[in-house]
Motif scaffolding. Structure first.
Motif, PDB file in Angstrom:
ATOM      1  N   THR A   8       0.839  -1.194   0.000  1.00 34.18           N
ATOM      2  CA  THR A   8       0.000   0.000   0.000  1.00 34.18           C
ATOM      3  C   THR A   8       0.873   1.242   0.000  1.00 34.18           C
ATOM      4  O   THR A   8       1.759   1.372   0.865  1.00 34.18           O
ATOM      5  CB  THR A   8      -0.896   0.034   1.259  1.00 34.18           C
ATOM      6  OG1 THR A   8      -1.633  -1.178   1.336  1.00 34.18           O
ATOM      7  CG2 THR A   8      -1.833   1.218   1.234  1.00 34.18           C
ATOM      8  N   PRO A   9       0.675   2.166  -0.957  1.00 27.85           N
ATOM      9  CA  PRO A   9       1.401   3.437  -0.884  1.00 27.85           C
ATOM     10  C   PRO A   9       1.056   4.127   0.439  1.00 27.85           C
ATOM     11  O   PRO A   9      -0.090   4.110   0.886  1.00 27.85           O
ATOM     12  CB  PRO A   9       0.866   4.238  -2.070  1.00 27.85           C
ATOM     13  CG  PRO A   9       0.264   3.220  -2.988  1.00 27.85           C
ATOM     14  CD  PRO A   9      -0.235   2.117  -2.106  1.00 27.85           C
ATOM     15  N   THR A  10       2.053   4.711   1.060  1.00 28.64           N
ATOM     16  CA  THR A  10       1.884   5.330   2.366  1.00 28.64           C
ATOM     17  C   THR A  10       2.478   6.728   2.322  1.00 28.64           C
ATOM     18  O   THR A  10       3.571   6.922   1.790  1.00 28.64           O
ATOM     19  CB  THR A  10       2.583   4.477   3.450  1.00 28.64           C
ATOM     20  OG1 THR A  10       2.053   3.149   3.380  1.00 28.64           O
ATOM     21  CG2 THR A  10       2.363   5.034   4.838  1.00 28.64           C
ATOM     22  N   ALA A  11       1.761   7.692   2.867  1.00 29.42           N
ATOM     23  CA  ALA A  11       2.243   9.085   2.852  1.00 29.42           C
ATOM     24  C   ALA A  11       3.383   9.256   3.850  1.00 29.42           C
ATOM     25  O   ALA A  11       3.346   8.718   4.960  1.00 29.42           O
ATOM     26  CB  ALA A  11       1.095  10.030   3.208  1.00 29.42           C
ATOM     27  N   TRP A  12       4.378  10.017   3.425  1.00 35.34           N
ATOM     28  CA  TRP A  12       5.462  10.374   4.336  1.00 35.34           C
ATOM     29  C   TRP A  12       4.934  11.393   5.339  1.00 35.34           C
ATOM     30  O   TRP A  12       4.317  12.379   4.966  1.00 35.34           O
ATOM     31  CB  TRP A  12       6.635  10.995   3.581  1.00 35.34           C
ATOM     32  CG  TRP A  12       7.541  10.012   2.914  1.00 35.34           C
ATOM     33  CD1 TRP A  12       7.726   9.848   1.573  1.00 35.34           C
ATOM     34  CD2 TRP A  12       8.396   9.066   3.549  1.00 35.34           C
ATOM     35  NE1 TRP A  12       8.636   8.863   1.337  1.00 35.34           N
ATOM     36  CE2 TRP A  12       9.073   8.362   2.536  1.00 35.34           C
ATOM     37  CE3 TRP A  12       8.658   8.741   4.876  1.00 35.34           C
ATOM     38  CZ2 TRP A  12       9.991   7.350   2.804  1.00 35.34           C
ATOM     39  CZ3 TRP A  12       9.567   7.737   5.152  1.00 35.34           C
ATOM     40  CH2 TRP A  12      10.233   7.061   4.119  1.00 35.34           C
ATOM     41  N   THR A  13       5.167  11.132   6.600  1.00 35.61           N
ATOM     42  CA  THR A  13       4.876  12.074   7.676  1.00 35.61           C
ATOM     43  C   THR A  13       6.116  12.106   8.559  1.00 35.61           C
ATOM     44  O   THR A  13       7.007  11.253   8.422  1.00 35.61           O
ATOM     45  CB  THR A  13       3.674  11.627   8.530  1.00 35.61           C
ATOM     46  OG1 THR A  13       4.005  10.381   9.165  1.00 35.61           O
ATOM     47  CG2 THR A  13       2.404  11.476   7.689  1.00 35.61           C
TER      48      THR A  13
END
Length: 133
Positions: A8-13
């Motif tokens: 799953t693509p995951t947002a950088w935080t």
């Protein structure tokens, strides 16, 4: 091409960058880069398969003759990763990037052994020598 179901693509935080710190600190590059620098330009994905869960940072490097996809960060957050399933998901993700080669530098022997079991090849050595100024 579609990503493998376990990826799953995951947002950088900021939290995700911090979660990758153990991987960055284990780099064979001697800790020259802080996580934000080491992960710059990479895409973050979450791999989930049953109890297995890992964050993996992948950076495409495009050349005239093809694309290399570098694994620049890997942190397991669940059960121990099963090499074959994880490798298959990485390969499928690499195909989505149009990559011809999947590459990783690691100082962790257990990761190296697992890669070799999954058909990765050792193509050289990373030699380093600290220079104290």
């Amino acid at each position: 091409m579609v990503l493998p179901a376990q990826v799953t693509p995951t947002a950088w935080t900021l939290e995700m960058i911090e979660a990758m710190r153990p991987s960055v600190e284990a780099s064979p590059w001697g800790g020259l880069a802080v996580p934000r620098e080491a992960l710059h330009g990479s895409h973050l994905f979450t791999f989930t398969d049953g109890g297995q869960r890992a964050l993996v940072a992948l950076r495409p490097v495009v050349f005239g003759r093809g694309t290399r996809l570098d694994v620049v960060g890997l942190v397991s957050q669940g059960d121990r990763l099963h090499g074959a399933e994880f490798d298959e998901a990485l390969m499928g993700t690499a195909r989505c990037f149009g990559a011809s080669v999947l590459a990783m530098t690691t100082a962790r022997e257990h990761i190296e052994r697992q890669c070799l079991r999954q058909g990765w090849e050792r193509t050289g050595s990373v030699m380093t020598k600290a220079i104290h100024v």
